[in-house]
Design an enzyme around this catalytic site. Sequence first.
Site, PDB file in Angstrom:
ATOM      1  N   ASP A 170      40.215  43.217  49.183  1.00 49.23           N
ATOM      2  CA  ASP A 170      39.873  42.550  47.930  1.00 49.23           C
ATOM      3  C   ASP A 170      39.309  43.559  46.917  1.00 49.23           C
ATOM      4  OD1 ASP A 170      39.560  40.334  46.284  1.00 49.23           O
ATOM      5  OD2 ASP A 170      38.638  39.118  47.846  1.00 49.23           O
ATOM      6  N   GLU A 204      43.949  42.693  44.183  1.00 52.06           N
ATOM      7  CA  GLU A 204      43.137  42.928  42.975  1.00 52.06           C
ATOM      8  C   GLU A 204      43.537  41.948  41.881  1.00 52.06           C
ATOM      9  OE1 GLU A 204      45.932  43.523  41.224  1.00 52.06           O
ATOM     10  OE2 GLU A 204      44.987  45.098  39.989  1.00 52.06           O
ATOM     11  N   ASP A 226      42.903  33.715  41.730  1.00 51.23           N
ATOM     12  CA  ASP A 226      42.948  32.789  42.872  1.00 51.23           C
ATOM     13  C   ASP A 226      43.656  31.469  42.571  1.00 51.23           C
ATOM     14  OD1 ASP A 226      41.465  34.798  43.922  1.00 51.23           O
ATOM     15  OD2 ASP A 226      39.844  33.511  44.649  1.00 51.23           O
TER      16      ASP A 226
HETATM   17  C1  GLA Z   1      38.760  36.591  46.279  1.00 55.21           C
HETATM   18  C2  GLA Z   1      40.187  36.543  46.776  1.00 55.21           C
HETATM   19  C3  GLA Z   1      40.401  35.311  47.624  1.00 55.21           C
HETATM   20  C4  GLA Z   1      39.417  35.315  48.785  1.00 55.21           C
HETATM   21  C5  GLA Z   1      37.994  35.433  48.283  1.00 55.21           C
HETATM   22  C6  GLA Z   1      37.001  35.659  49.397  1.00 55.21           C
HETATM   23  O1  GLA Z   1      38.482  35.553  45.385  1.00 55.21           O
HETATM   24  O2  GLA Z   1      41.090  36.573  45.705  1.00 55.21           O
HETATM   25  O3  GLA Z   1      41.730  35.239  48.107  1.00 55.21           O
HETATM   26  O4  GLA Z   1      39.741  36.389  49.634  1.00 55.21           O
HETATM   27  O5  GLA Z   1      37.853  36.526  47.374  1.00 55.21           O
HETATM   28  O6  GLA Z   1      35.711  35.786  48.934  1.00 55.21           O
END
Ligand code: GLA
Length: 411
Positions: A170, A204, A226
Site C-alpha cells: 500500500d 498506490e 478504494d
Molecule cells: C488502502 C487500500 C485498501 C486496503 C486498506 C487497508 O485504503 O487501498 O485496499 O488495503 O488501505 O488499510
Amino acid sequence: MMRILPLTLPAVLSRLRSAARFSVFALALCILLLAPCASHALENGLARTPPMGWNTWNRFGCKDVNESVVRAAADAMVSSGMKAAGYQYIVIDDCWQTGRDAAGNILADPVKYPSGIQALADYVHSRGLKFGIYTDAGVKTCAGRPGSLGHEYQDAAQYARWGVDFVKEDWCNTVPGQSSEASYTVMRNALAATGRPIVFSICEWGSTHPWLWAGPIGNMWRATSDIQDCWDCKRPWGGNGFLQIIDQMDPIYSYAGPGHWNDPDMLEVGNGGMTDAEYRAHFSLWSLFSAPLMAGNDMAHMTAATREILLNKEVIAVDQDPMGIQGHRVQKDGPLEVWSKQLGDGGRAVVLLNRGDQTAAITANWTAIGYPATLAAEVRDLWLHQDLARHTGSYTAQVPAHAVVMVKILP
Ligand code: GLA
C-alpha cells in the site's frame, strides 16, 4: 523489369561484406527497439492471466479480521467450488502486524493471529491454495500498523520463510518526497532476492499513474482509489463506486497484458450494497477488463445468487483469456454503452451496459467491435448460458436499468 546479372567473385565477397554489415546494424536496431518492449513487463513469470483469489479487506476490514475468518475463507473457497473455478490466493490485508522485535523483525498481532502467520500460511497451503499478505511502502500502513519502509529486504525474507505467494504493498504514511516508482522497485528487488515466486501487487491507488511505469515492477497495480459497495457514488475522500471505476479503467486499457494488469480494486460481489443485477454488471466489467478477480465477500456465508455470479465459468473464461487484452468502451449513447474485449480465438466478449434508470434496447454494431458489417457470427449469452441465433452486422438486446447483457460473439 529486374535484370539478373552474372556476379564475379570480388562482387560476391563485397555483397557478403555489406550484408554482414547490414546484419550487425539490423541486430543492433532490433535490440534497441526490443529493449523497451522486453522490459515493459515484470519478468517473474507470474500472473500470466489475472490473479484470482480472495482478500479480507472489503468484508472484514481491520476490526473483524482474524485467523478464524481466514481459515473459514480457505475452507469455503474449496467447498464452494471457487478453487475449482480458478480462485487461488487467500490474502490477509491490513492489521495482521503489531510491531517489530529488537532486530526489526515484523511481529504478527497475537490477538487476531494467535497461532502466528506461519501456521496460517501452512493451513492455506494444506487446502491446495496460495497465501498472500499485505504491507505498506511507508512508515505505517493505512490502519497505522508498521510499514515496510527501510525494512523491505528483511520483510521480504520473512514473507518467503513463511511461504508467502502474493504481496500487496500500500501507499499510506510515506515520507515527504518519497517516489512511488523507486519505492516499489526496492520491494520488487527484495522479493526477487528471496528466490521465491511471489506475485507483487502495487497499491498506490492510481495516484502517480502507475500504468506508465509499473509494468516492469509489479504484476498488477491499483488504477483507482478504494472501491465502494455502490453503483454510482463518489466519496469526499476519493472512494469510488462501480461507475466511477469503470470510467477510469477505460482510457488505460492498452497498458495491461500478461504479467502486468490494471487493477480496478477487489470485488464487492455479495457484500450487500448493490442488487444482484448490479453485481453481475460489476463482475462482467471486471472480466472484460482482464482485472484480477479478488473476491471480497464472506465466502463461508454466500447466497445462491452470489455464488452463481462468482462461479460463472463463462465470464471467468473471458477474464482469463490467455491473450490478456483489456476491453474498453466502443459505443456510448447517453447512459447506454457497449464495451468490447478481443479474445484469443478471434471472438469478442461484449457487455451491453445500461447505466440509466429504465429498461432500454442497446445495439452492438459489428463495425464498432472490429468486424465487417457483412459478417455472420454466433452469439452466446454468458449469463443465460444460451446460444442465440446467428447475427449479421449487429446484436440488439433489451437491458434492464442498472444491468448488463453479456455475450460472446464468434465469427
Ligand atoms: C488502502 C487500500 C485498501 C486496503 C486498506 C487497508 O485504503 O487501498 O485496499 O488495503 O488501505 O488499510
